[in-house]
Scaffold this motif. Structure first.
Motif, PDB file in Angstrom:
ATOM      1  N   ILE A  52       0.819  -1.218   0.000  1.00 24.10           N
ATOM      2  CA  ILE A  52       0.000   0.000   0.000  1.00 24.10           C
ATOM      3  C   ILE A  52       0.853   1.269   0.000  1.00 24.10           C
ATOM      4  O   ILE A  52       0.331   2.369   0.009  1.00 24.10           O
ATOM      5  CB  ILE A  52      -1.009   0.027   1.185  1.00 24.10           C
ATOM      6  CG1 ILE A  52      -0.289  -0.030   2.525  1.00 24.10           C
ATOM      7  CG2 ILE A  52      -2.024  -1.076   1.032  1.00 24.10           C
ATOM      8  CD1 ILE A  52      -1.211   0.158   3.717  1.00 24.10           C
ATOM      9  N   ASP A  53       2.149   1.084  -0.039  1.00 23.42           N
ATOM     10  CA  ASP A  53       3.069   2.202  -0.170  1.00 23.42           C
ATOM     11  C   ASP A  53       2.734   2.957  -1.461  1.00 23.42           C
ATOM     12  O   ASP A  53       2.318   2.361  -2.448  1.00 23.42           O
ATOM     13  CB  ASP A  53       4.509   1.676  -0.201  1.00 23.42           C
ATOM     14  CG  ASP A  53       5.528   2.776  -0.261  1.00 23.42           C
ATOM     15  OD1 ASP A  53       6.270   2.833  -1.250  1.00 23.42           O
ATOM     16  OD2 ASP A  53       5.572   3.591   0.693  1.00 23.42           O
ATOM     17  N   LYS A  54       2.932   4.265  -1.453  1.00 20.13           N
ATOM     18  CA  LYS A  54       2.634   5.105  -2.618  1.00 20.13           C
ATOM     19  C   LYS A  54       3.210   4.535  -3.917  1.00 20.13           C
ATOM     20  O   LYS A  54       2.563   4.536  -4.953  1.00 20.13           O
ATOM     21  CB  LYS A  54       3.231   6.502  -2.417  1.00 20.13           C
ATOM     22  CG  LYS A  54       2.304   7.549  -1.964  1.00 20.13           C
ATOM     23  CD  LYS A  54       3.069   8.855  -1.937  1.00 20.13           C
ATOM     24  CE  LYS A  54       2.164  10.015  -1.659  1.00 20.13           C
ATOM     25  NZ  LYS A  54       2.894  11.277  -1.579  1.00 20.13           N
ATOM     26  N   HIS A  56       3.774   1.534  -4.927  1.00 18.75           N
ATOM     27  CA  HIS A  56       3.194   0.311  -5.480  1.00 18.75           C
ATOM     28  C   HIS A  56       1.673   0.253  -5.386  1.00 18.75           C
ATOM     29  O   HIS A  56       1.079  -0.732  -5.817  1.00 18.75           O
ATOM     30  CB  HIS A  56       3.764  -0.918  -4.757  1.00 18.75           C
ATOM     31  CG  HIS A  56       5.234  -1.044  -4.878  1.00 18.75           C
ATOM     32  ND1 HIS A  56       5.849  -1.412  -6.042  1.00 18.75           N
ATOM     33  CD2 HIS A  56       6.228  -0.837  -3.984  1.00 18.75           C
ATOM     34  CE1 HIS A  56       7.152  -1.429  -5.861  1.00 18.75           C
ATOM     35  NE2 HIS A  56       7.416  -1.084  -4.614  1.00 18.75           N
ATOM     36  N   PHE A  57       1.058   1.279  -4.833  1.00 22.07           N
ATOM     37  CA  PHE A  57      -0.373   1.196  -4.530  1.00 22.07           C
ATOM     38  C   PHE A  57      -1.244   0.905  -5.750  1.00 22.07           C
ATOM     39  O   PHE A  57      -2.074  -0.011  -5.720  1.00 22.07           O
ATOM     40  CB  PHE A  57      -0.864   2.472  -3.840  1.00 22.07           C
ATOM     41  CG  PHE A  57      -2.310   2.417  -3.484  1.00 22.07           C
ATOM     42  CD1 PHE A  57      -2.741   1.662  -2.405  1.00 22.07           C
ATOM     43  CD2 PHE A  57      -3.266   3.077  -4.249  1.00 22.07           C
ATOM     44  CE1 PHE A  57      -4.079   1.578  -2.076  1.00 22.07           C
ATOM     45  CE2 PHE A  57      -4.606   2.998  -3.933  1.00 22.07           C
ATOM     46  CZ  PHE A  57      -5.014   2.249  -2.842  1.00 22.07           C
ATOM     47  N   GLU A  58      -1.095   1.654  -6.813  1.00 23.84           N
ATOM     48  CA  GLU A  58      -1.956   1.478  -7.992  1.00 23.84           C
ATOM     49  C   GLU A  58      -1.788   0.087  -8.604  1.00 23.84           C
ATOM     50  O   GLU A  58      -2.768  -0.583  -8.933  1.00 23.84           O
ATOM     51  CB  GLU A  58      -1.670   2.563  -9.043  1.00 23.84           C
ATOM     52  CG  GLU A  58      -2.129   3.944  -8.639  1.00 23.84           C
ATOM     53  CD  GLU A  58      -3.633   4.018  -8.389  1.00 23.84           C
ATOM     54  OE1 GLU A  58      -4.412   3.400  -9.152  1.00 23.84           O
ATOM     55  OE2 GLU A  58      -4.024   4.695  -7.424  1.00 23.84           O
ATOM     56  N   GLU A  59      -0.542  -0.326  -8.752  1.00 17.32           N
ATOM     57  CA  GLU A  59      -0.278  -1.653  -9.322  1.00 17.32           C
ATOM     58  C   GLU A  59      -0.835  -2.749  -8.400  1.00 17.32           C
ATOM     59  O   GLU A  59      -1.447  -3.711  -8.867  1.00 17.32           O
ATOM     60  CB  GLU A  59       1.224  -1.842  -9.526  1.00 17.32           C
ATOM     61  CG  GLU A  59       1.588  -3.148 -10.187  1.00 17.32           C
ATOM     62  CD  GLU A  59       3.089  -3.337 -10.353  1.00 17.32           C
ATOM     63  OE1 GLU A  59       3.456  -4.353 -10.979  1.00 17.32           O
ATOM     64  OE2 GLU A  59       3.881  -2.508  -9.884  1.00 17.32           O
ATOM     65  N   SER A  60      -0.635  -2.571  -7.096  1.00 16.78           N
ATOM     66  CA  SER A  60      -1.133  -3.555  -6.125  1.00 16.78           C
ATOM     67  C   SER A  60      -2.648  -3.656  -6.182  1.00 16.78           C
ATOM     68  O   SER A  60      -3.205  -4.755  -6.184  1.00 16.78           O
ATOM     69  CB  SER A  60      -0.728  -3.158  -4.706  1.00 16.78           C
ATOM     70  OG  SER A  60       0.658  -3.131  -4.572  1.00 16.78           O
TER      71      SER A  60
END
Length: 147
Positions: A52-54, A56-60
């Motif tokens: 949920i880090d900035k 990687h958030f979108e990809e995650s």
């Protein structure tokens, strides 16, 4: 699920036993996928903070959404194959039911396509999950080494 029509393979000549064997194989594979999906969900949960880090958030989020869709599709396909398997009696009851038998073969051909496509999409999603989690784990190791 979107169906991409591929060349139908000789389903007109498949015996009831061959269709039964294919159904058993599909159920086995789908059961394995369902168990594997539980593992993937646990893997994602164990790295939630990093995911949920900035960075990687979108990809995650996209990958987790794909996994959620795959879980639902696995359940749907399992139900469809079980129903298909129960209806196999149409092929072996000794009665001439040409229309029903033709429909059964058509359904079998459709399942061949659906499951084949699902397996390709599932493999891609699984690969993407492993790549993302691997990246996150490597970054975590690098941070620990620097501190």
């Amino acid at each position: 699920m979107k169906t991409i029509h591929t060349k139908a393979r000789h389903t007109e000549w498949l015996s009831a036993e061959e269709m039964h064997d294919a159904s058993k194989l599909w159920l086995s594979e789908l059961k394995f996928f369902a168990e594997e999906q539980i593992f993937l969900e646990d893997l994602i949960k164990s790295h939630t903070l990093e995911l949920i880090d900035k960075k990687h958030f979108e990809e995650s989020k996209a990958i987790i959404d794909r996994l959620s869709v795959m879980v639902k599709q696995t359940k749907t396909l399992t139900k469809a194959v079980k129903t298909h398997e129960r209806n196999l009696s149409i092929m072996v009851d000794g009665k001439d039911q040409l229309e029903e038998e033709a429909n059964y073969r058509k359904e079998h051909r459709n399942l061949i396509e659906l499951i084949g496509e699902f397996k390709k999409r599932y493999q891609t999603a699984k690969t993407d999950i492993f790549k993302l989690v691997s990246t996150v784990m490597k970054e975590g190791k690098q941070k620990r080494l620097l501190t």
